[in-house]
Design a protein around this motif. Structure first.
Motif, short mmCIF file in Angstrom:
data_model
loop_
_atom_site.label_atom_id
_atom_site.label_comp_id
_atom_site.label_asym_id
_atom_site.label_seq_id
_atom_site.Cartn_x
_atom_site.Cartn_y
_atom_site.Cartn_z
N ASP A 138 0.85 -1.19 0.00
CA ASP A 138 0.00 0.00 0.00
C ASP A 138 0.89 1.24 0.00
O ASP A 138 1.94 1.28 0.67
N GLY A 139 0.46 2.25 -0.74
CA GLY A 139 1.28 3.45 -0.87
C GLY A 139 2.35 3.32 -1.93
O GLY A 139 3.21 4.20 -2.06
N GLY A 140 2.30 2.24 -2.71
CA GLY A 140 3.31 1.99 -3.73
C GLY A 140 3.11 2.80 -4.99
O GLY A 140 2.23 3.66 -5.09
N ARG A 141 3.96 2.50 -5.96
CA ARG A 141 3.95 3.23 -7.23
C ARG A 141 3.98 2.25 -8.40
O ARG A 141 4.78 1.32 -8.42
N ILE A 142 3.12 2.50 -9.38
CA ILE A 142 3.21 1.83 -10.68
C ILE A 142 3.47 2.91 -11.71
O ILE A 142 2.70 3.89 -11.79
N ILE A 143 4.54 2.76 -12.46
CA ILE A 143 4.91 3.75 -13.47
C ILE A 143 5.07 3.04 -14.80
O ILE A 143 5.93 2.16 -14.94
N ASN A 144 4.24 3.38 -15.75
CA ASN A 144 4.27 2.76 -17.07
C ASN A 144 4.96 3.69 -18.06
O ASN A 144 4.61 4.88 -18.14
N ILE A 145 5.91 3.17 -18.80
CA ILE A 145 6.59 3.99 -19.80
C ILE A 145 5.79 3.94 -21.09
O ILE A 145 5.68 2.89 -21.74
N SER A 146 5.24 5.07 -21.45
CA SER A 146 4.42 5.20 -22.64
C SER A 146 5.26 5.85 -23.75
O SER A 146 6.43 5.52 -23.91
N SER A 147 4.71 6.78 -24.48
CA SER A 147 5.45 7.42 -25.57
C SER A 147 4.74 8.68 -26.03
O SER A 147 3.50 8.77 -25.96
N GLY A 148 5.53 9.60 -26.52
CA GLY A 148 4.96 10.82 -27.09
C GLY A 148 4.14 10.58 -28.33
O GLY A 148 3.38 11.46 -28.76
N VAL A 149 4.23 9.37 -28.91
CA VAL A 149 3.45 9.10 -30.13
C VAL A 149 1.97 8.91 -29.84
O VAL A 149 1.18 8.76 -30.76
N PRO A 190 8.18 9.43 -23.06
CA PRO A 190 9.38 10.04 -23.67
C PRO A 190 9.14 10.39 -25.13
O PRO A 190 8.21 9.87 -25.78
N GLY A 191 10.00 11.25 -25.64
CA GLY A 191 10.08 11.49 -27.06
C GLY A 191 11.25 10.69 -27.60
O GLY A 191 11.51 9.57 -27.17
N ILE A 192 11.99 11.28 -28.54
CA ILE A 192 13.17 10.61 -29.08
C ILE A 192 14.31 10.74 -28.08
O ILE A 192 14.64 11.84 -27.64
N VAL A 193 14.89 9.60 -27.73
CA VAL A 193 15.94 9.56 -26.71
C VAL A 193 17.19 8.92 -27.31
O VAL A 193 17.11 7.91 -28.01
N ASP A 224 17.07 12.31 -18.71
CA ASP A 224 15.91 13.20 -18.73
C ASP A 224 14.65 12.46 -18.34
O ASP A 224 13.78 13.00 -17.63
N ILE A 225 14.52 11.23 -18.80
CA ILE A 225 13.34 10.42 -18.48
C ILE A 225 13.45 9.85 -17.07
O ILE A 225 12.48 9.84 -16.31
N ALA A 247 7.08 13.71 -21.38
CA ALA A 247 8.51 13.93 -21.16
C ALA A 247 9.23 13.91 -22.50
O ALA A 247 10.27 13.26 -22.67
N THR A 248 8.66 14.65 -23.45
CA THR A 248 9.23 14.69 -24.80
C THR A 248 10.12 15.90 -25.03
O THR A 248 10.58 16.12 -26.14
N GLY A 249 10.32 16.70 -23.99
CA GLY A 249 11.08 17.93 -24.19
C GLY A 249 10.33 18.94 -25.03
O GLY A 249 10.92 19.72 -25.79
N GLY A 250 9.01 18.92 -24.90
CA GLY A 250 8.20 19.86 -25.67
C GLY A 250 8.26 19.61 -27.17
O GLY A 250 8.30 20.55 -27.96
N SER A 251 8.22 18.34 -27.56
CA SER A 251 8.31 18.01 -28.99
C SER A 251 7.05 18.42 -29.73
O SER A 251 5.93 18.15 -29.28
#
Length: 255
Positions: A138-149, A190-193, A224-225, A247-251
């Motif tokens: 409880d109180g944990g974190r789930i973080i999914n890496i998606s994409s700027g696309v 993220p965007g292009i990394v 950055d990511i 987190a695309t750097g404003g792409s």
């Protein structure tokens, strides 16, 4: 004392690229990090060694994703590795980073390509989360890496973009479902990394074009990511859930 001292994290696809950057960053904040790999054990061990040399704690676990029984295999390896270290069972931070691309516009993508990218990018994290919920505190974190696309149309990777849209929807749904347990669920896009999985960036013209997408005029780096993920994993982000964090750097924000 880092912001994540005393916590245990699992980063899928944590041996290379963005995943490695995330694993190293979470370890720097004090987390014990499980660095998952699909097939490249050597890369995972190098990441674990680098974390150790920097004063952090990590271990590698292997499990191929996108195949039957993948979630079972991953969690069995995770549980065994914790027990071997004499560490307490359970998990505080799950980062679903592992993924593959599927190049091609809609008329170029085969059914096999489609099935494979959905198996790795959508089905695997769904069942990894499902089978990990009894381990996640409880109180944990789930973080999914998606994409700027999911925001920016790139027809050349149509199937891949669809998988990341599904990840964002899963994020939103789980945030509502798991809120009563104090678990936050967010995706980071993220965007292009610039990593070794984007060798095309070695071409100066391609690199310049990619840099021009960002409002900052440069290509993103794994750090950055990773910094965004570390924030979302921390207590400072306790009031943020169900969000797709760009987190695309404003792409491609405008003409």
């Amino acid at each position: 004392m880092g912001t994540l001292t005393g916590r245990t994290a699992l980063v899928t696809g944590g041996s290379r690229g963005i995943g490695r950057g995330i694993a190293e960053r979470l370890a720097r904040e004090g987390a014990l990090v499980a660095v998952h790999y699909g097939s490249n054990r050597e890369a995972a061990e190098k990441t674990v060694a680098a974390i150790g040399e920097a004063g952090g704690r990590a271990f590698a676990i292997g499990a191929q994703l996108g195949v039957p029984g993948d979630a079972d295999a991953l969690w069995t390896a995770f549980d065994a590795a914790l027990a071997a270290r004499g560490a307490p069972g359970g998990l505080d931070i799950l980062v679903n980073n592992a993924g593959i691309n599927a190049h091609g516009r809609i008329h170029e993508v085969t059914e096999a390509d489609y099935d494979r990218v959905f198996a790795v990018n959508v089905k695997a994290p769904f069942f990894v989360i499902r089978q990990g919920l009894d381990r996640l505190r409880d109180g944990g974190r789930i973080i999914n890496i998606s994409s700027g696309v999911t925001r920016i149309a790139f027809p050349a990777i149509a199937a891949y973009a669809m998988t990341k849209g599904a990840v964002d929807t899963l994020t939103l749904t789980l945030a509502k479902d798991l809120g009563p347990r104090g678990i936050t669920v967010n995706s980071v896009s993220p965007g292009i990394v610039e990593t070794d999985i984007n060798p095309w960036l070695a071409d100066p013209d391609a690199h310049a074009q990619a840099a021009a997408y960002s409002a900052f005029g440069r290509v993103g780096e794994a750090a950055d990511i990773a910094d965004v993920v570390a924030f979302v994993a921390s207590d400072d982000a306790r009031w943020i859930t169900g969000q797709a964090i760009d987190a695309t750097g404003g792409s491609l924000l405008g003409p």
